[in-house]
Scaffold this active site. Structure first.
Site, PDB file in Angstrom:
ATOM      1  N   LYS A  40       0.850  -1.196   0.000  1.00  0.00           N
ATOM      2  CA  LYS A  40       0.000   0.000   0.000  1.00  0.00           C
ATOM      3  C   LYS A  40       0.886   1.247   0.000  1.00  0.00           C
ATOM      4  O   LYS A  40       2.107   1.163   0.183  1.00  0.00           O
ATOM      5  CB  LYS A  40      -0.916  -0.012   1.226  1.00  0.00           C
ATOM      6  N   TYR A 276      14.837  31.046   5.058  1.00  0.00           N
ATOM      7  CA  TYR A 276      13.673  31.702   5.652  1.00  0.00           C
ATOM      8  C   TYR A 276      13.808  31.791   7.170  1.00  0.00           C
ATOM      9  O   TYR A 276      14.260  30.860   7.833  1.00  0.00           O
ATOM     10  CB  TYR A 276      12.399  30.915   5.339  1.00  0.00           C
TER      11      TYR A 276
END
Length: 385
Positions: A40, A276
């Site tokens: 999955k 940042y």
């Protein structure tokens, strides 16, 4: 279809030989139980369509998925092995699931009725399901007291039950409370199955163990084990390595690496605050390398606070500022040999050094599952034979 960044110098390598090695090691450990290889979430980020044939060739006999679409994708890629849906699917998806010959999980009375209705349309008399029993996870499944009623609904609808399973939430715990809880789950599961056994076919498949359960709870291996993280090279708990050692088996090998190349260089003076927020001051004059991988690719923004490193020229290098969406910055100190084009290993081995998904997980307080599953589709996968 998600865009892959094939025109930028960043990629993930999937080592199929390591995947086959891990599958063989774990299949050897759990025999005579068979292996359901869980693929999955796009094979835990490794690429389900590509890794599935390797897993099957190396010892898995069943594939496990979460979504009907995941199972159909495998069928469309040519996989004809049994595919088990590990969650109860919505009624709107059942016809497509049965048409693709996926094995459904039934986890409620409502789900049983919906499967019967769909089976009568798509596969009358030829539909088989596994029933999920909730023994303590409390996420999905019928209680032991509800099991008989669900079997009634399915039998009346001519749907065969070919498996009954449960799931362990703390099989990876190394404390006595977790061990005790897992043992109690297995006892509750066994009692519930034994109670309805006269109504089951002789070949009904019993399964309870995930990777952790298969390693630490041999009694839980039963007929089938559902292996996920272990196949991709990581143990749910470090001390589980002792189980493999005691069995005379090789260690697991990480399958996924993430690499890039330095895309820009800045020579900055001590006191500069790159990226940042200007969060981190350089304590020295430094060559700062820009690497074209960011949090949109699965390299978590929180890695700066976790004191994460990357490898360049075989040396561990710390981050120089906050991880941005598409890029990160690396403090290469006074190493002026570092230059544009140098290989950067974010996850994997370079020289004698290695950075693992477990190390990423420790840096940001999560588990290795979230790391490998989180490497985004913008990072193209390169498959090594």
């Amino acid at each position: 279809m998600p865009v892959e960044g094939r025109r930028r110098p960043a990629w993930a390598e999937v080592d199929l030989a390591a995947l086959a090695h891990n599958t063989g090691v774990l299949a050897s450990l759990v025999t005579p139980a068979r292996v359901c290889a869980v693929v999955k979430a796009d094979g835990y980020g490794h690429g389900a369509r590509t890794v599935a044939p390797t897993l099957l060739a190396a010892g898995a006999s069943v594939l496990g998925v979460a979504l009907v679409d995941e199972g159909i994708e495998l069928r469309e890629s040519g996989i004809d092995a049994p595919i088990l849906l590990l969650a109860e699917s919505p009624a709107t998806a059942l016809d497509d699931a049965l048409a693709a010959d996926l094995t459904l999980t039934v986890a409620s009375h409502r789900g049983a009725r919906e499967v019967v209705a769909s089976a009568s349309r798509v596969r009358p008399g030829r539909t088989s399901v596994h029933v999920k029993l909730d023994t303590g996870m409390h996420r999905m499944g019928v209680t032991p007291g509800e099991l008989g009623g669900v079997l009634d609904v399915l039998a009346d609808g001519d749907v065969s039950v070919t498996g009954i399973w449960t799931h362990f939430p703390v099989a990876d715990g190394d404390d006595e409370e977790s061990r005790r809880f897992t043992r109690a789950q297995l006892e509750a599961y066994t009692a519930a199955v034994d109670e309805v056994r006269p109504r089951l076919d002789a070949g009904v498949v019993r399964h309870a163990a995930n990777t952790a359960g298969a390693l630490w709870s041999p009694d839980a291996r039963l007929d089938l084990v559902r292996l996920g993280l272990g196949l991709y090279g990581y143990l749910p708990h470090p001390s589980m390595a002792g189980v493999l050692d005691d069995a005379g088996l090789s260690a697991l090998r990480p399958v996924l690496s993430v690499k890039a190349r330095v895309s820009a260089i800045r020579d900055l003076a001590a006191g500069a605050r790159p990226s940042y927020g200007r969060r981190r001051e350089l304590g020295h004059d430094a060559r700062v390398a820009t690497v074209p991988v960011g949090y949109a690719d699965g390299y978590p923004r929180a890695m700066l606070d976790g004191d994460a490193h990357v490898l360049i020229r075989g040396i561990r290098r710390p981050l120089a500022g906050v991880v941005t969406m598409d890029q990160l910055l690396v403090d290469c100190a006074d190493d002026h040999d570092v230059d544009v084009g140098d290989e950067v290993v974010l996850l994997g081995r370079q020289g004698d050094e290695e950075i693992t998904a477990a190390a990423w997980a420790r840096a940001i307080g999560t588990v290795a599952y979230t790391i490998v599953c989180g490497i985004g589709p913008r990072v193209p996968r390169v498959y090594l034979p």
